[in-house]
Design a protein around this motif. Structure first.
Motif, mmCIF file in Angstrom:
data_model
loop_
_atom_site.group_PDB
_atom_site.id
_atom_site.type_symbol
_atom_site.label_atom_id
_atom_site.label_comp_id
_atom_site.label_asym_id
_atom_site.label_seq_id
_atom_site.Cartn_x
_atom_site.Cartn_y
_atom_site.Cartn_z
ATOM 1 N N GLY A 203 -2.329 -1.779 3.077
ATOM 2 C CA GLY A 203 -1.273 -2.209 2.172
ATOM 3 C C GLY A 203 -0.972 -3.691 2.319
ATOM 4 O O GLY A 203 -0.783 -4.412 1.322
ATOM 5 N N LEU A 204 -0.910 -4.176 3.554
ATOM 6 C CA LEU A 204 -0.699 -5.608 3.784
ATOM 7 C C LEU A 204 -1.820 -6.446 3.204
ATOM 8 O O LEU A 204 -1.586 -7.485 2.580
ATOM 9 N N LEU A 205 -3.061 -5.974 3.419
ATOM 10 C CA LEU A 205 -4.223 -6.769 3.034
ATOM 11 C C LEU A 205 -4.444 -6.782 1.523
ATOM 12 O O LEU A 205 -4.568 -7.852 0.919
ATOM 13 N N PHE A 206 -4.487 -5.596 0.924
ATOM 14 C CA PHE A 206 -4.875 -5.510 -0.488
ATOM 15 C C PHE A 206 -3.700 -5.665 -1.448
ATOM 16 O O PHE A 206 -3.861 -6.227 -2.528
ATOM 17 N N ILE A 207 -2.538 -5.166 -1.066
ATOM 18 C CA ILE A 207 -1.377 -5.284 -1.954
ATOM 19 C C ILE A 207 -0.606 -6.571 -1.673
ATOM 20 O O ILE A 207 -0.351 -7.366 -2.575
#
Length: 367
Positions: free
Chosen positions: A259-263
């Motif tokens: 979630g941190l990386l892609f969103i």
């Protein structure tokens, strides 16, 4: 019980399983290929070191309608160096990084940015970062990594044995190399956040490895007193017995990091999240892989070189050959084994457990 829970219970009891140890050469080959790719990427592309390590200036602006690409072109032209620009979330401001500039050059760039962005000079914050500070950060990171490795080896050698300590160290180096190689290939900036992420994944990598090692230590207790299974087979059962647990913990840890990386970094444009989230994501995945496919098979390889384990393997194979010659299953020939029953239940069984053969005129239920 869910299907996954049922599968985990069957794996633990040895009713089903996958031959991880028997196919270890395949996993070694895959890991070597991935590691070589990471090293080549690191040698060719190099790491995109952040301003904290190279030194330079960081300019922070208030809200502006100028796009990131336009600001990059403006800052690059003003400084003569490639600039990195990030959008500061909902504030609408920009964070502009320019490497290799001194105080005088910084003031000149600030004036150019003020004109190009149509923002008063006093509203643009400028911070200088010296290269010596970045060098100190890098040295402290290497020192921390070295101390961590030494402590890990000492602890595992005392708590388990030196073979497991060596295997865990190889797995850690494998995980770090792959993570750093991915950074080189994708070109993400290396910042202190990246270093924090690298140090964090070491703990996650060791967690899965130690869980398997602990199961292996319990299962192999008194192994030389029996002739049912070799050390590699018991090691394989230890992997299968903890497989579902490893998958569950890894997936649960990967979801928020993804979630941190892609969103956060991709969709919302908070590029600063990429620094730590990419290292965590790659490192967690590599750590789960290495604990199953690298660390435990390597322990089995090292342990099978021990004279006692070599002798055990010969006895096991000889007994199986004798049982096969009589047309009996190996389980019919275990009366003389002094092997704890709880350990026997956790021994290595690959595939569906065989049922005792009911032949040779025996009365069902009697030996």
């Amino acid at each position: 019980m869910s299907r996954l829970g049922t599968l985990g219970a069957r794996l633990y009891r040895g009713e089903v399983g996958y031959d991880f140890i028997g196919k270890r050469k395949i996993w070694y080959g895959i890991s070597i290929l991935i590691t070589i790719t990471a090293i080549v990427g690191l040698a060719v592309s190099g790491l995109n070191m952040g301003i904290e390590f190279k030194g330079g200036a960081v300019f922070t602006t208030p809200k502006t309608s100028v796009s990131v690409s336009e600001a990059e072109d403006l800052a690059t032209e003003a400084s003569g160096h490639q600039a990195i620009v990030q959008k500061l979330g909902s504030s609408g401001g920009l964070r502009i990084q320019v490497s290799g500039v001194d105080t005088a050059k910084s003031d000149q760039i600030k004036d150019e940015l003020s004109k190009g962005l149509d923002i008063p000079t006093e509203k643009i914050a400028a911070d200088l970062v010296g290269p010596s500070w970045g060098e100190q950060i890098a040295n402290k990171a290497w020192t921390g990594l070295g101390i961590f490795m030494v402590l890990v080896v000492i602890y595992l050698a005392i708590a388990f044995e030196w073979r497991m300590a060596v295997a865990a160290l190889v797995a850690l180096i494998h995980d770090i190399t792959i993570t750093v190689g991915v950074y080189a290939l994708v070109g993400f900036e290396v910042t202190p956040g990246t270093v924090i992420g690298l140090l964090t994944i070491l703990g996650y990598s060791l967690y899965d490895t130690v869980v398997v090692f602990d199961s292996l230590r319990e299962s192999s207790n008194g192994i030389t007193k029996q002739t049912r299974w070799t050390y590699s087979e018991i090691a394989n059962r230890s992997i299968n017995g903890t497989l579902v647990r490893s998958i569950n913990t890894t997936v649960v840890a990967l979801l928020p990091v993804a979630g941190l990386l892609f969103i956060g970094g991709g969709v919302l444009g908070a590029g600063m999240l990429n620094d730590i989230s990419l290292s965590l994501f790659v490192g967690l995945a590599a750590g789960a892989y290495s604990s199953i496919f690298i660390a435990t098979p390597l322990v089995a390889d090292l342990k099978e070189r021990d004279p006692q384990m070599k002798a055990l393997k010969k006895r096991v194979l000889a007994k199986r050959a004798a049982a096969a010659a009589k047309g009996e299953s190996a389980e019919d020939e275990q009366e003389d084994d002094d092997f704890p029953e709880d350990v026997a239940r956790t021994a290595a069984v690959v595939g569906q457990r065989q049922q005792p053969h009911r032949g040779h005129g025996r009365t069902p239920g009697k030996r």
